[in-house]
Scaffold this active site. Sequence first.
Site, mmCIF file in Angstrom:
data_model
loop_
_atom_site.group_PDB
_atom_site.id
_atom_site.type_symbol
_atom_site.label_atom_id
_atom_site.label_comp_id
_atom_site.label_asym_id
_atom_site.label_seq_id
_atom_site.Cartn_x
_atom_site.Cartn_y
_atom_site.Cartn_z
ATOM 1 N N GLY A 76 0.821 -1.204 0.000
ATOM 2 C CA GLY A 76 0.000 0.000 0.000
ATOM 3 C C GLY A 76 0.855 1.253 0.000
ATOM 4 N N THR A 77 0.499 2.217 -0.818
ATOM 5 C CA THR A 77 1.122 3.542 -0.847
ATOM 6 C C THR A 77 0.061 4.484 -1.396
ATOM 7 O OG1 THR A 77 1.922 3.140 -3.065
ATOM 8 C CG2 THR A 77 3.461 2.693 -1.296
ATOM 9 N N THR A 78 0.039 5.742 -1.182
ATOM 10 C CA THR A 78 0.945 6.660 -0.513
ATOM 11 C C THR A 78 0.155 7.341 0.609
ATOM 12 O OG1 THR A 78 2.191 7.014 -2.550
ATOM 13 C CG2 THR A 78 2.310 8.778 -0.909
ATOM 14 N N LYS A 94 -6.165 2.615 3.814
ATOM 15 C CA LYS A 94 -4.856 2.641 4.467
ATOM 16 C C LYS A 94 -4.814 3.594 5.654
ATOM 17 C CE LYS A 94 -3.112 2.300 -0.242
ATOM 18 N NZ LYS A 94 -2.288 2.953 -1.271
ATOM 19 N N ASP A 121 -4.110 7.299 -0.520
ATOM 20 C CA ASP A 121 -4.760 6.848 -1.740
ATOM 21 C C ASP A 121 -5.353 5.461 -1.495
ATOM 22 O OD1 ASP A 121 -2.172 5.431 -1.830
ATOM 23 O OD2 ASP A 121 -2.812 4.865 -3.847
#
Length: 314
Positions: free
Chosen positions: A86-88, A119, A103
């Site tokens: 997972g990012t960001t 997230k 995101d």
Amino acid sequence: MEFREGIPGPAAIGRPFPGSPEPAAGGRDPHPGVGHHAAFAALGETSFANYVAATQPHLLPGRMFDAPRDPQTRPATPDALGVPHGTTIVALQCAEGVVIAGDRRATAGNVIAQRDIEKIFITDSYSAVGIAGSAGIAIEMIRLYTVELEHYEKIEGVAMSLDGKANRLAGMIRGNLGAALQGFVVVPLFAGYDTEEPDPAKAGRIVTYDPTGGRYDEWLGYHAVGSGSVFAKASMKKLHRTSADLQTTLRNALEALYDAADDDTATGGPDLVRKIYPVVVSITGPEGAVRRSEEEVAGIVERIVADRAENPGG
């Protein structure tokens, strides 16, 4: 908290702790009839996570990777297992507190593993955590962390201090070091509001970590983690001021995520077709930690997209 004696656990009635030697023939059982209540009381502290570590360590995030491996066997890696990442995540201080946003894209190599993963997690009334790295371990860690904060408040009768919350998360990240060395890295971003600080402009706090559990207070007023963090920080550096009001800060956070998605394939931009928008949480003195409504976020995103249509560079 309810302790159920029926759950297999530490020295369930008449049995020793998992992994401890059986009593010798005719010898005294070192753990006679110790149940969950006694096992927890024996620790002499209020940490639920430490209780799990002492009694059921295999349930802790990342411990499945601690088992010794045959050196001739290729070790498990995130890419080999197709583990989603997972990012960001971005966090920004403002005149009223702090904002944290993320995101919705999770990737596994060059594949989009999930388009709408969440997230950002509210961990108690005045704190929230965003996750970057191995998604499964990170989510499990933050769920345990949330229980840890709630458990402490129930046992002590008061909420943990902001520094205590940040330090406790550092300890849990350090406990994942064995998995991190194999590539299953978890790097959360902590945002909280210090209720003991009389000035709201100084009460919002951002804390960052490294994979070894190192804790670092962020005093510039903004930070980002994840593969798109470089682009997000560049955007916030130009746009954001800690004196900004909450509404301006919400827009700045979403602008930073938009810029990150524009240059980083692992960061998902707003999906107007599927109506998938970033998750945004604000933490202020009057309201505490509040997830902003999807309608509010969608409205800000649509204005950003409309402005970028006229000026793609922002």
